[in-house]
Each structure stands twice: as structure tokens, then as C-alpha cells.
Design a protein around this motif. Structure first.
Motif, mmCIF file in Angstrom:
data_model
loop_
_atom_site.group_PDB
_atom_site.id
_atom_site.type_symbol
_atom_site.label_atom_id
_atom_site.label_comp_id
_atom_site.label_asym_id
_atom_site.label_seq_id
_atom_site.Cartn_x
_atom_site.Cartn_y
_atom_site.Cartn_z
ATOM 1 N N LYS A 61 7.774 -43.729 -7.783
ATOM 2 C CA LYS A 61 8.528 -43.816 -9.045
ATOM 3 C C LYS A 61 7.635 -43.890 -10.286
ATOM 4 C CE LYS A 61 12.248 -44.080 -6.517
ATOM 5 N NZ LYS A 61 13.110 -42.904 -6.312
ATOM 6 N N PHE A 62 6.401 -43.368 -10.178
ATOM 7 C CA PHE A 62 5.527 -43.318 -11.357
ATOM 8 C C PHE A 62 5.376 -41.872 -11.786
ATOM 9 C CE2 PHE A 62 1.475 -42.973 -13.583
ATOM 10 C CZ PHE A 62 1.593 -44.003 -14.505
ATOM 11 N N LYS A 63 5.610 -41.597 -13.064
ATOM 12 C CA LYS A 63 5.650 -40.227 -13.575
ATOM 13 C C LYS A 63 4.375 -39.890 -14.347
ATOM 14 C CE LYS A 63 8.203 -39.053 -17.080
ATOM 15 N NZ LYS A 63 9.259 -38.687 -18.037
ATOM 16 N N ALA A 64 3.320 -39.541 -13.624
ATOM 17 C CA ALA A 64 2.085 -39.114 -14.282
ATOM 18 C C ALA A 64 2.317 -37.763 -14.959
ATOM 19 C CB ALA A 64 0.953 -39.008 -13.260
ATOM 20 N N SER A 65 1.630 -37.539 -16.069
ATOM 21 C CA SER A 65 1.815 -36.291 -16.818
ATOM 22 C C SER A 65 1.210 -35.099 -16.079
ATOM 23 C CB SER A 65 1.170 -36.404 -18.199
ATOM 24 O OG SER A 65 1.183 -35.152 -18.856
ATOM 25 N N ILE A 66 2.057 -34.184 -15.642
ATOM 26 C CA ILE A 66 1.580 -32.977 -14.959
ATOM 27 C C ILE A 66 0.842 -32.070 -15.942
ATOM 28 C CG2 ILE A 66 2.279 -30.926 -13.656
ATOM 29 C CD1 ILE A 66 4.607 -32.527 -12.536
ATOM 30 N N HIS A 67 1.281 -32.066 -17.213
ATOM 31 C CA HIS A 67 0.573 -31.291 -18.240
ATOM 32 C C HIS A 67 -0.887 -31.732 -18.351
ATOM 33 C CE1 HIS A 67 4.537 -29.929 -19.618
ATOM 34 N NE2 HIS A 67 3.917 -29.060 -20.410
ATOM 35 N N LEU A 68 -1.101 -33.048 -18.383
ATOM 36 C CA LEU A 68 -2.468 -33.561 -18.517
ATOM 37 C C LEU A 68 -3.261 -33.425 -17.222
ATOM 38 C CD1 LEU A 68 -3.909 -34.875 -21.024
ATOM 39 C CD2 LEU A 68 -1.469 -34.471 -21.243
ATOM 40 N N ILE A 69 -2.581 -33.462 -16.083
ATOM 41 C CA ILE A 69 -3.256 -33.196 -14.805
ATOM 42 C C ILE A 69 -3.835 -31.790 -14.827
ATOM 43 C CG2 ILE A 69 -2.903 -32.808 -12.326
ATOM 44 C CD1 ILE A 69 -0.823 -35.051 -12.375
ATOM 45 N N ALA A 70 -3.029 -30.834 -15.264
ATOM 46 C CA ALA A 70 -3.441 -29.430 -15.280
ATOM 47 C C ALA A 70 -4.560 -29.189 -16.283
ATOM 48 C CB ALA A 70 -2.243 -28.538 -15.582
ATOM 49 N N THR A 71 -4.379 -29.651 -17.534
ATOM 50 C CA THR A 71 -5.393 -29.398 -18.556
ATOM 51 C C THR A 71 -6.684 -30.167 -18.269
ATOM 52 O OG1 THR A 71 -4.376 -31.104 -19.956
ATOM 53 C CG2 THR A 71 -3.750 -28.836 -20.391
ATOM 54 N N GLY A 72 -6.553 -31.394 -17.769
ATOM 55 C CA GLY A 72 -7.741 -32.176 -17.431
ATOM 56 C C GLY A 72 -8.549 -31.538 -16.320
ATOM 57 N N GLY A 73 -7.852 -31.027 -15.302
ATOM 58 C CA GLY A 73 -8.538 -30.375 -14.192
ATOM 59 C C GLY A 73 -9.255 -29.111 -14.621
ATOM 60 N N VAL A 74 -8.598 -28.303 -15.427
ATOM 61 C CA VAL A 74 -9.214 -27.057 -15.898
ATOM 62 C C VAL A 74 -10.395 -27.357 -16.820
ATOM 63 C CG1 VAL A 74 -8.841 -24.972 -17.276
ATOM 64 C CG2 VAL A 74 -7.124 -25.685 -15.612
ATOM 65 N N PHE A 75 -10.248 -28.343 -17.698
ATOM 66 C CA PHE A 75 -11.346 -28.701 -18.603
ATOM 67 C C PHE A 75 -12.574 -29.139 -17.813
ATOM 68 C CE2 PHE A 75 -13.652 -31.804 -21.235
ATOM 69 C CZ PHE A 75 -13.995 -30.980 -22.300
ATOM 70 N N MET A 76 -12.381 -29.981 -16.788
ATOM 71 C CA MET A 76 -13.508 -30.429 -15.978
ATOM 72 C C MET A 76 -14.136 -29.260 -15.230
ATOM 73 S SD MET A 76 -15.225 -33.127 -15.339
ATOM 74 C CE MET A 76 -16.790 -32.325 -15.045
ATOM 75 N N PHE A 77 -13.319 -28.318 -14.782
ATOM 76 C CA PHE A 77 -13.838 -27.127 -14.108
ATOM 77 C C PHE A 77 -14.694 -26.310 -15.072
ATOM 78 C CE2 PHE A 77 -13.231 -22.558 -13.040
ATOM 79 C CZ PHE A 77 -13.932 -22.547 -11.842
ATOM 80 N N PHE A 78 -14.258 -26.183 -16.314
ATOM 81 C CA PHE A 78 -15.038 -25.445 -17.318
ATOM 82 C C PHE A 78 -16.397 -26.110 -17.539
ATOM 83 C CE2 PHE A 78 -11.279 -23.405 -19.871
ATOM 84 C CZ PHE A 78 -10.931 -22.683 -18.739
ATOM 85 N N VAL A 79 -16.405 -27.441 -17.617
ATOM 86 C CA VAL A 79 -17.667 -28.167 -17.810
ATOM 87 C C VAL A 79 -18.606 -27.926 -16.636
ATOM 88 C CG1 VAL A 79 -18.708 -30.470 -17.983
ATOM 89 C CG2 VAL A 79 -16.623 -29.951 -19.266
ATOM 90 N N ALA A 80 -18.081 -28.054 -15.413
ATOM 91 C CA ALA A 80 -18.893 -27.839 -14.212
ATOM 92 C C ALA A 80 -19.376 -26.397 -14.133
ATOM 93 C CB ALA A 80 -18.075 -28.200 -12.967
ATOM 94 N N PHE A 81 -18.522 -25.458 -14.530
ATOM 95 C CA PHE A 81 -18.873 -24.035 -14.548
ATOM 96 C C PHE A 81 -20.082 -23.801 -15.457
ATOM 97 C CE2 PHE A 81 -18.574 -19.944 -16.667
ATOM 98 C CZ PHE A 81 -18.347 -19.051 -15.644
ATOM 99 N N ALA A 82 -20.069 -24.402 -16.649
ATOM 100 C CA ALA A 82 -21.168 -24.236 -17.599
ATOM 101 C C ALA A 82 -22.469 -24.788 -17.032
ATOM 102 C CB ALA A 82 -20.826 -24.937 -18.912
ATOM 103 N N ILE A 83 -22.390 -25.936 -16.358
ATOM 104 C CA ILE A 83 -23.585 -26.539 -15.760
ATOM 105 C C ILE A 83 -24.089 -25.687 -14.595
ATOM 106 C CG2 ILE A 83 -24.453 -28.546 -14.496
ATOM 107 C CD1 ILE A 83 -22.378 -30.221 -16.060
#
Length: 201
Positions: free
Chosen positions: A125-147
Motif C-alpha cells: 500500500k505504498f505508492k512510490a512515484s513510477i515517473h521518478l523511478i523511470a527518470t532516475g533509472g535513465v539518468f543513472m544509466f546516462f551517468v554510467a554510460f559517460a563513465i
């Protein structure tokens, strides 16, 4: 103003984030990929991560199991999240197996972990933001990609950081989430990407 803020949530909806990550990878990666190969992958991801979830949503709406595409309640989230876990598993094993493109394979492994975590929280019954899950995951992938490729994509990272902030602001303004739910979503998106880094970075 409200129309603009609401549009941000629609334009940067979670279902388009995997496609955005794939397009970014093939556009920025120094590795050569044949054009037919890239086209086939983009079409596959479009069908599996965009078209199929939309069809599932309309089916659930017809059956009265959901009201909006934003899945406002934890009860509405359960079936779509289960379906999405199945779709992401299919992508991992059929579209991006490890022996083809390890970076994208493990990106989707992390996406699956994020989805499973979000599903577990929905059951609690906890509603984590799916929007932020998606954007956060992609942003971290971009950072790792650059490294990983040692390339300068600071402009892209800055732009996506702004997008992430805009999405969070939009969800708050629309009263779709509390700050705690947004922070939880961001962490659920970022942490699995960090966990899988050791397998491809």
C-alpha cells in the motif's frame, strides 16, 4: 501554467523512458551498430515497452480495473506492474541478451529490479512515484554510460537533470505524490542501476 505542468507528466511518461535510453545509447555510443540492427531493436522496444502497455491499459480500463494511465492508487498498479515485469523479462532474454549489448542488457535488469520493488511496495500500500523511478533509472544509466565510454555528455546530463526536476515538480503540483513518494521513486530507480554497474562498467 497547470496545462504546461500536466503536459510534463504526459510527455515524460514512464513508458517512453526505455525507448529514450535505447535511442540515446545508439546515438551516443562509439561502438558501431549496423543500421538494420538498430532499427530492429528500436521497433522491438517500441512495441514491447510503449504499444503493448498502452493496449494493456485500455484493456484494464475497459474491464474497470483502472481509471487513468497515471495509476493513481496502489490497487490499480498491481496488474500493470506484473505485466511490465513480464515484458521487461522478455526484453532481457530476447531483445537484449547479455552476449549482444551488455550495457543495455543490465540496464533492463536494473529496470526489472525497480519494477519488482515498486510492485512489492504497491502490495504494501505504498505508492512510490513510477515517473521518478523511470527518470532516475535513465539518468543513472546516462551517468554510467559517460563513465564507461569516457565521453563528455555533460549537456545531455544537465538537460535530463532538469527534466527529472520538472517531472518531480509536476507530480507535486498535481498532488499525485508526496515528497516521500517522489524520493522513494528516485531511489528505486537509481539504486538498481548502481547495483548492476559491476557487471558492465
Amino acid at each position: 501554467m497547470k496545462w504546461i505542468i500536466k503536459s510534463i507528466s504526459v510527455v515524460f511518461h514512464p513508458i517512453i523512458m526505455p525507448l529514450l535510453a535505447i535511442h540515446f545509447y545508439f546515438t551516443k555510443s562509439p561502438r558501431f551498430s549496423p543500421e538494420p540492427f538498430v532499427y530492429a531493436k528500436l521497433v522491438s522496444i517500441t512495441i514491447l515497452s510503449v504499444v503493448l502497455p498502452i493496449m494493456v491499459y485500455f484493456l484494464l480500463k475497459t474491464l474497470g480495473k483502472t481509471e487513468t494511465i497515471h495509476l493513481k492508487t496502489t490497487k490499480e498498479r498491481i496488474i500493470p506492474l506484473v505485466v511490465n515485469c513480464v515484458i521487461v523479462s522478455l526484453i532481457i532474454y530476447r531483445v537484449f541478451p547479455e552476449n549482444q549489448i551488455a550495457e543495455l542488457h543490465y540496464f533492463f535488469v536494473a529496470v526489472l529490479l525497480s519494477n519488482l520493488t515498486c510492485l512489492a511496495l504497491a502490495l504494501l500500500k505504498f505508492k512510490a512515484s513510477i515517473h521518478l523511478i523511470a527518470t532516475g533509472g535513465v539518468f543513472m544509466f546516462f551517468v554510467a554510460f559517460a563513465i564507461h565510454f569516457s565521453i563528455n555528455i555533460n549537456g545531455s546530463l544537465a538537460l535530463f537533470a532538469i527534466i527529472t526536476g520538472a517531472v518531480a515538480t509536476s507530480r507535486l503540483y498535481l498532488e499525485a505524490h508526496t515528497p516521500k513518494e517522489l524520493l522513494a521513486g528516485l531511489l528505486i530507480g537509481i539504486i538498481p542501476q548502481l547495483i548492476v554497474l559491476k557487471y558492465w562498467l
